[in-house]
Every structure is written in C-alpha cells, then in structure tokens.
Design a protein around this motif. Structure first.
Motif, PDB file in Angstrom:
ATOM      1  N   ASN A 147      32.145  24.593  55.302  1.00  0.00           N
ATOM      2  CA  ASN A 147      30.741  24.991  55.434  1.00  0.00           C
ATOM      3  C   ASN A 147      29.924  24.522  54.239  1.00  0.00           C
ATOM      4  OD1 ASN A 147      31.139  26.232  57.906  1.00  0.00           O
ATOM      5  ND2 ASN A 147      31.482  28.253  57.013  1.00  0.00           N
ATOM      6  N   CYS A 148      30.498  24.628  53.053  1.00  0.00           N
ATOM      7  CA  CYS A 148      29.797  24.163  51.850  1.00  0.00           C
ATOM      8  C   CYS A 148      29.581  22.651  51.900  1.00  0.00           C
ATOM      9  CB  CYS A 148      30.574  24.549  50.593  1.00  0.00           C
ATOM     10  SG  CYS A 148      30.526  26.312  50.224  1.00  0.00           S
ATOM     11  N   LEU A 149      30.561  21.920  52.412  1.00  0.00           N
ATOM     12  CA  LEU A 149      30.410  20.467  52.525  1.00  0.00           C
ATOM     13  C   LEU A 149      29.289  20.111  53.499  1.00  0.00           C
ATOM     14  CD1 LEU A 149      34.145  19.334  52.569  1.00  0.00           C
ATOM     15  CD2 LEU A 149      32.501  19.144  50.684  1.00  0.00           C
ATOM     16  N   HIS A 150      29.195  20.851  54.584  1.00  0.00           N
ATOM     17  CA  HIS A 150      28.101  20.608  55.532  1.00  0.00           C
ATOM     18  C   HIS A 150      26.746  20.915  54.890  1.00  0.00           C
ATOM     19  CE1 HIS A 150      30.655  19.668  58.887  1.00  0.00           C
ATOM     20  NE2 HIS A 150      31.302  20.806  58.776  1.00  0.00           N
ATOM     21  N   LEU A 151      26.698  21.986  54.112  1.00  0.00           N
ATOM     22  CA  LEU A 151      25.456  22.316  53.414  1.00  0.00           C
ATOM     23  C   LEU A 151      25.110  21.234  52.390  1.00  0.00           C
ATOM     24  CD1 LEU A 151      25.981  26.141  52.911  1.00  0.00           C
ATOM     25  CD2 LEU A 151      24.245  25.048  54.351  1.00  0.00           C
ATOM     26  N   ALA A 152      26.125  20.685  51.740  1.00  0.00           N
ATOM     27  CA  ALA A 152      25.889  19.627  50.763  1.00  0.00           C
ATOM     28  C   ALA A 152      25.283  18.397  51.417  1.00  0.00           C
ATOM     29  CB  ALA A 152      27.194  19.263  50.054  1.00  0.00           C
ATOM     30  N   GLU A 153      25.751  18.097  52.636  1.00  0.00           N
ATOM     31  CA  GLU A 153      25.212  16.934  53.356  1.00  0.00           C
ATOM     32  C   GLU A 153      23.719  17.087  53.643  1.00  0.00           C
ATOM     33  OE1 GLU A 153      27.531  16.597  56.881  1.00  0.00           O
ATOM     34  OE2 GLU A 153      29.320  15.903  55.824  1.00  0.00           O
ATOM     35  N   ARG A 154      23.275  18.336  53.824  1.00  0.00           N
ATOM     36  CA  ARG A 154      21.873  18.586  54.156  1.00  0.00           C
ATOM     37  C   ARG A 154      21.063  19.080  52.960  1.00  0.00           C
ATOM     38  NH1 ARG A 154      23.831  22.117  58.884  1.00  0.00           N
ATOM     39  NH2 ARG A 154      23.158  23.683  57.403  1.00  0.00           N
ATOM     40  N   ALA A 155      21.635  19.027  51.782  1.00  0.00           N
ATOM     41  CA  ALA A 155      20.974  19.556  50.590  1.00  0.00           C
ATOM     42  C   ALA A 155      19.706  18.772  50.255  1.00  0.00           C
ATOM     43  CB  ALA A 155      21.924  19.525  49.396  1.00  0.00           C
ATOM     44  N   ASP A 156      18.722  19.513  49.760  1.00  0.00           N
ATOM     45  CA  ASP A 156      17.478  18.901  49.294  1.00  0.00           C
ATOM     46  C   ASP A 156      17.579  18.661  47.793  1.00  0.00           C
ATOM     47  OD1 ASP A 156      16.341  19.009  51.805  1.00  0.00           O
ATOM     48  OD2 ASP A 156      15.487  20.999  51.473  1.00  0.00           O
ATOM     49  N   GLY A 157      18.030  17.491  47.425  1.00  0.00           N
ATOM     50  CA  GLY A 157      18.092  17.133  46.013  1.00  0.00           C
ATOM     51  C   GLY A 157      19.491  17.200  45.439  1.00  0.00           C
ATOM     52  N   GLU A 158      19.629  16.526  44.320  1.00  0.00           N
ATOM     53  CA  GLU A 158      20.919  16.397  43.638  1.00  0.00           C
ATOM     54  C   GLU A 158      21.462  17.728  43.108  1.00  0.00           C
ATOM     55  OE1 GLU A 158      24.271  14.289  42.428  1.00  0.00           O
ATOM     56  OE2 GLU A 158      22.624  13.650  43.698  1.00  0.00           O
ATOM     57  N   PRO A 159      20.636  18.594  42.495  1.00  0.00           N
ATOM     58  CA  PRO A 159      21.201  19.860  41.994  1.00  0.00           C
ATOM     59  C   PRO A 159      21.829  20.715  43.094  1.00  0.00           C
ATOM     60  CG  PRO A 159      19.055  19.463  41.012  1.00  0.00           C
ATOM     61  CD  PRO A 159      19.238  18.430  42.085  1.00  0.00           C
ATOM     62  N   ALA A 160      21.165  20.808  44.235  1.00  0.00           N
ATOM     63  CA  ALA A 160      21.719  21.598  45.341  1.00  0.00           C
ATOM     64  C   ALA A 160      22.988  20.939  45.877  1.00  0.00           C
ATOM     65  CB  ALA A 160      20.682  21.755  46.452  1.00  0.00           C
ATOM     66  N   PHE A 161      22.986  19.621  45.993  1.00  0.00           N
ATOM     67  CA  PHE A 161      24.167  18.896  46.456  1.00  0.00           C
ATOM     68  C   PHE A 161      25.360  19.187  45.549  1.00  0.00           C
ATOM     69  CE2 PHE A 161      26.914  15.171  46.085  1.00  0.00           C
ATOM     70  CZ  PHE A 161      27.346  15.045  47.392  1.00  0.00           C
ATOM     71  N   ARG A 162      25.162  19.072  44.247  1.00  0.00           N
ATOM     72  CA  ARG A 162      26.255  19.320  43.290  1.00  0.00           C
ATOM     73  C   ARG A 162      26.731  20.764  43.363  1.00  0.00           C
ATOM     74  NH1 ARG A 162      22.986  16.486  39.260  1.00  0.00           N
ATOM     75  NH2 ARG A 162      22.751  18.537  38.342  1.00  0.00           N
ATOM     76  N   ARG A 163      25.811  21.697  43.524  1.00  0.00           N
ATOM     77  CA  ARG A 163      26.167  23.115  43.606  1.00  0.00           C
ATOM     78  C   ARG A 163      27.071  23.366  44.820  1.00  0.00           C
ATOM     79  NH1 ARG A 163      21.337  25.086  44.241  1.00  0.00           N
ATOM     80  NH2 ARG A 163      20.905  24.848  42.022  1.00  0.00           N
ATOM     81  N   TYR A 164      26.687  22.824  45.978  1.00  0.00           N
ATOM     82  CA  TYR A 164      27.509  23.014  47.171  1.00  0.00           C
ATOM     83  C   TYR A 164      28.864  22.325  47.042  1.00  0.00           C
ATOM     84  CZ  TYR A 164      23.538  25.035  49.656  1.00  0.00           C
ATOM     85  OH  TYR A 164      22.518  25.842  50.055  1.00  0.00           O
ATOM     86  N   MET A 165      28.896  21.185  46.387  1.00  0.00           N
ATOM     87  CA  MET A 165      30.169  20.493  46.194  1.00  0.00           C
ATOM     88  C   MET A 165      31.095  21.304  45.277  1.00  0.00           C
ATOM     89  SD  MET A 165      30.141  17.915  48.157  1.00  0.00           S
ATOM     90  CE  MET A 165      31.533  16.962  47.599  1.00  0.00           C
ATOM     91  N   ARG A 166      30.537  21.890  44.222  1.00  0.00           N
ATOM     92  CA  ARG A 166      31.343  22.744  43.333  1.00  0.00           C
ATOM     93  C   ARG A 166      31.856  23.962  44.086  1.00  0.00           C
ATOM     94  NH1 ARG A 166      27.146  21.770  39.670  1.00  0.00           N
ATOM     95  NH2 ARG A 166      26.395  23.893  39.981  1.00  0.00           N
ATOM     96  N   MET A 167      31.022  24.526  44.952  1.00  0.00           N
ATOM     97  CA  MET A 167      31.454  25.676  45.748  1.00  0.00           C
ATOM     98  C   MET A 167      32.594  25.276  46.681  1.00  0.00           C
ATOM     99  SD  MET A 167      27.720  27.354  46.564  1.00  0.00           S
ATOM    100  CE  MET A 167      28.334  28.461  47.807  1.00  0.00           C
ATOM    101  N   ALA A 168      32.490  24.113  47.285  1.00  0.00           N
ATOM    102  CA  ALA A 168      33.552  23.634  48.172  1.00  0.00           C
ATOM    103  C   ALA A 168      34.851  23.448  47.391  1.00  0.00           C
ATOM    104  CB  ALA A 168      33.136  22.327  48.837  1.00  0.00           C
ATOM    105  N   GLN A 169      34.756  22.885  46.193  1.00  0.00           N
ATOM    106  CA  GLN A 169      35.955  22.703  45.371  1.00  0.00           C
ATOM    107  C   GLN A 169      36.585  24.046  45.022  1.00  0.00           C
ATOM    108  OE1 GLN A 169      34.356  20.497  42.087  1.00  0.00           O
ATOM    109  NE2 GLN A 169      34.677  18.514  43.080  1.00  0.00           N
ATOM    110  N   GLY A 170      35.751  25.025  44.726  1.00  0.00           N
ATOM    111  CA  GLY A 170      36.256  26.363  44.408  1.00  0.00           C
ATOM    112  C   GLY A 170      36.977  26.990  45.594  1.00  0.00           C
TER     113      GLY A 170
END
Length: 60
Positions: free
Chosen positions: A13-36
C-alpha cells in the motif's frame, strides 16, 4: 492470513501511495514506510520460525 502477510500488504500500500505522491518528500516518506513494513514482515517471519536466524561467522 499471517501477521507478516499483513505487514507486506501495508508495504505494498505504501508503494502504491509512493507512485501517486505529490513531490519528492512525500515519495521518499512512503518509500521509507514501505521499507519499514518489509523489515517488520521479515522479523515476524523469523519470530514465527519461517526463516532461520542469521548465522554468525567465527573470527579466527
């Protein structure tokens, strides 16, 4: 469903959110959440006996 599978689902779910993120900070945040979530899934697999513990090499 195993708890580790729930964690993997959260990671997906976090990866899907990262794909639709508005901007780099949100993308990185969702990617870190997915890794966690993936790390938690691996740890839960270990706790459930699904994967063996890491073997330590002896230092000579």
């Amino acid at each position: 469903m195993k708890e580790a599978d729930h964690f993997r689902e959260n990671a997906d779910n976090c990866l899907h959110l990262a794909e639709r993120a508005d901007g780099e900070p949100a993308f990185r945040r969702y990617m870190r959440m997915a890794q966690g979530w993936r790390a938690l899934a691996l740890q839960q697999d270990w706790l459930d006996g699904e994967i063996p513990p890491v073997e330590r090499k002896e230092v000579a």
